[in-house]
Scaffold this motif. Structure first.
Motif: not given
Length: 800
Positions: A520, A544, A558, A560
């Motif tokens: 991150h 995220t 991930t 988003e």
């Protein structure tokens, strides 16, 4: 990622708001009606009316000008409510219906600060920020008196209880009480004995004695016949309200002798009863004071025998007047909601931690509220143990507390622990058994607290006070604040998320480091274990959400989509989906398999700090900085069933339409097609009619027998068909019928006819131009054909 067979095909698609807990009181006056069934209070631009029994808001009254309400009063007969707004307008309400019966200008040059009715409910007195006092006849609708002479804001007005006396009392910024005669239209007396603002006036039943309270820590008894102070009682606190008690014995309140007794409410947060004659305190409420518990308002509903108090924390407390037994609690305003949890084995209650040392527990079915005191600073986080009766809270006061709810829904603190050197910002309970809890703090450490055996036995009574918790393990985990801790479903692993942009995995109970999750770009707000797979989810301020494998600490996925920090994340649908909440005020539902955001739920206006899912996975709970708590219901199955039913109905209707066309029952077929609101189906019906040998008559007969709303729909469809040269003939045929048989004024009365005509004209002109060109070409062909005929040919054919 492994997916369980049960989870496949059970993805959630949508949540809807089932219930909202919103602010209804933001300070100021609160009033009960005479029966004690309704509670009136101010919240910004509205006066809210609550049903005392259920705590539900029955009416929310807002003036047309939509300005803040500065004062209100309910008449003694409970019939008339009058409100004053910052726009200098007074509104008279029929409050049961929620309608304004009269609206008039206050004539004050500054907002109205206070108002009160006389005992007959016919006169209304208003005190303004302009120093003026005005009296209004509510029945005949005119202003009767205008008294000047008060310096500064008039913040208190009160009529004498005997309407024949025609006396009005007011208090302004100079700490004096003015007595106005309505008969002489003059100031009879100025009573000066207070040194600070006078906060309340109360009158004895015979009308000969008045009690005044002030922020100068004294209460004064006045003889209204001589206008002299007969006794000054030092009460040693800044008093916001004083109430004269009924002149009858009440041994529970220390009222044993006849004579005047009064009750005070002030900045110490406790109710006290005083004997006027001796100036002695005869009763003090047994309640430890705490931050935010200062009393700002107190009022007595004599007929109902109820006493209402308001605290600086915007909580409204309702007591039985003769014994001061707490009857009801109402949480008026939660300010910034920091965490929320379902409570109870069947998620029957919810706990709310807001910008306050108090916790609020709401019963979902009845809206009943319980306010829990114990922490001395803002509560930051909550978590509930597996069975649902025990839960933990941690706060800025560097402590952790454990609370237990009994089967009656009453909650008490059963244990507390301290040891952190900074705010405790996160807490997580053990998952497999009720055996321990873990806390994370701004001091960069986590502590593991085992639950004492005594706490887990069902018959322990909380009479001895909370049990002390001892930390078994303390571990420094990060270099910056620890924002989140999570215990794995098997109670053997601990995950921590920090402001240092990493998450770490630890072995319990000794907190040995197993690995670090790094990737991150900004600090982490939440870490969460999957209930089904060996996966950890992390939510970060970089906007995220990441999924990590516990075996090799690699990033699997991930997500988003949030425009700002992601504050909370939770696994739903048996670990196949995620719910996340962010500081953009949005809650998002994600499907893990394809990284897709299935739904965005937008009902909050500010950071959504709290997110929790129910045991049955059919509800979700969110709390945000906009002071709203929202209960969401999963409607996926209901929506799918509705969609399936709709599709089945469409199939049945389509079959019915085909049958009608086959039987040449054109009128019913056209009506059915229009009701389906499908232009193409209607076009099919029109084409079927036009294929009939008697097409023209059939079309006329069918169209003219339609209802007006059906003709309007048909005209709307014609606009669509007319844009295509392939379907323009049907559109023109229907238009022809309507234009020939409907009167122009009738056509102009159709809904949206002007827009339809504007859309029809250019395409119709184009179609006619095309037809004209085709006709010219056909005429030319005809001419050519006639000229090509050979006369010899006919002669030859005639004479072989």
């Amino acid at each position: 990622m492994a997916e369980t067979a049960a989870g496949v095909g059970r993805f959630k698609a949508n949540y809807v708001v089932e219930r909202k807990i919103e602010p209804f009181y933001k300070g100021g006056k609160a009033q009960l009606d005479q029966t004690g069934q309704h509670l009136f209070c101010v919240c910004g631009t509205r006066v809210n009316i609550l049903e005392v029994a259920s705590g539900a808001v029955l009416q929310s009254l807002e003036q047309e000008d939509q300005e803040d309400i500065t004062a209100f009063d309910l008449s003694p007969d409970d019939e008339v409510l009058v409100t004053a707004s910052r726009a200098l307008l007074l509104a008279q309400w029929a409050w049961r219906e929620g309608s304004v019966t009269r609206l008039w200008k206050a004539i004050h040059t500054a907002p109205v600060a206070t108002m009160t009715f006389d005992p007959t409910s016919t006169l209304l007195a208003t005190g303004g920020c302009d120093g003026a006092v005005r009296v209004w006849d509510i029945v005949r609708h005119y202003g009767t008196h205008h008294f000047r002479g008060s310096p500064g804001v008039v913040h208190l007005v009160a009529f004498h209880p005997d309407p024949t006396c025609l006396l009005l009392f007011s208090a302004a910024a100079d700490a004096a009480i003015r007595v106005w005669s309505l008969q002489d239209r003059s100031c009879l007396a100025v009573l000066t004995a207070h040194y600070s603002a006078v906060t309340s006036l109360a009158f004895s039943a015979d009308g000969h004695t008045m009690l005044s309270s002030g922020r100068d820590k004294i209460c004064i008894i006045w003889d209204l016949q001589s206008h002299q102070a007969t006794r000054t009682v030092p009460v040693f606190e800044s008093v916001e309200s004083a109430v004269l008690l009924p002149e009858e014995p009440a041994s529970e309140l220390g009222v044993k002798s006849p004579g005047l007794h009064f009750l005070t409410a002030g900045n110490q947060g406790t109710l006290r009863v005083w004997e006027a004659a001796s100036g002695q305190c005869v009763y003090t409420q047994a309640q430890p004071p705490g931050p935010g518990r200062e009393l700002t308002h107190c009022t007595l509903a004599r007929t109902a025998g109820l006493l209402l108090t308001a605290t600086a924390d915007h909580n409204l407390l309702l007591y039985e007047a003769h014994s001061l037994q707490l009857q009801k609690q109402f949480a008026g305003y939660s300010e910034e909601v920091l965490d929320v949890r379902f409570l109870g084995p069947e998620d029957s209650h919810i706990i709310v931690a807001s910008n306050s040392p108090c916790l609020k527990v709401f019963e979902l079915q009845t809206s009943a509220c319980q306010i829990l005191h114990g922490h001395t600073d803002i509560v930051l986080a909550l978590d509930v143990f597996r069975k649902g009766w025990l839960f933990a809270s941690c706060a800025k006061d560097q402590s952790v507390r454990i609370w237990r709810m009994n089967k009656a829904g009453q909650v008490v603190c059963v244990a507390q622990g301290s040891g952190h050197t900074h705010s405790v910002g996160t807490v997580c309970c053990s998952r497999l058994k009720e055996s321990f809890l873990v806390t994370g703090s701004q001091d960069c450490t986590v502590k593991l607290w085992p639950l004492p055996k005594a706490l887990l036995s069902k018959n322990t009574a909380p009479d001895g006070g909370p049990v002390l918790l001892q930390a078994q393990t303390t571990q420094r985990c990060h270099d910056k604040d620890i924002n989140s801790v999570a215990v794995a479903p098997n109670d053997k692993l601990l995950a921590t998320g920090s402001q240092d942009r990493t998450a770490k995995l630890w072995a319990l109970p000794r907190c040995q480091l197993l690995g670090v999750f790094s990737g991150h770009r900004r600090g982490l707000w939440c870490v969460q274990f999957s209930t089904m797979d060996q996966v950890l989810a992390t939510a970060s301020a970089d906007g995220t959400i990441k999924l990590w494998a516990l075996q090799d600490f690699s990033c699997l996925k991930t997500f988003e989509g949030h425009d700002a920090s992601v504050l909370k994340v939770a696994f739903v649908s048996r670990g196949t989906q995620l719910l996340s909440s962010g500081s953009d005020g949005l809650v998002k539902l994600w499907t893990i398999k394809n990284n897709e955001c299935v739904r965005t739920l937008d009902a909050h206006d500010d950071k959504v700090w709290g997110l929790h899912c129910s045991r049955l996975d059919d509800r979700a709970l969110t709390g945000a900085s906009d002071s709203r708590v929202i209960l969401w219901k999963d409607v996926t199955e209901a929506e799918q069933a509705e969609e399936q039913a709709r599709q089945e109905e469409q199939v049945v209707r389509q079959q019915e339409l085909d049958n009608l066309l086959h039987e040449k029952r054109y009128l019913r077929a056209l009506g059915l097609a229009i009701s389906l609101d499908r232009p193409h189906t209607v076009l099919t019906v029109i084409q079927a009619i036009r294929r009939d040998p008697e097409a023209c008559e059939k079309l006329e007969a069918t169209v003219l027998r339609l209802r007006r709303d059906q003709k309007e729909a048909l005209l709307r469809f014609c606009v669509t068909w007319n844009t295509n040269s392939r379907n323009c003939h049907e559109a023109q045929a229907v238009l022809g019928v309507l234009l020939r048989h409907e009167a122009p004024e009738e056509l102009l009365a159709y809904g949206g006819v002007r827009a339809a005509l504007e859309a029809l004209l250019p395409y119709t002109e184009r179609h006619f131009q095309r037809l004209s060109r085709t006709l010219q070409a056909a005429t030319f062909l005809d001419f050519l054909w006639h000229n090509m005929k050979l006369p010899v040919l006919s002669h030859t054919l005639g004479n072989p």
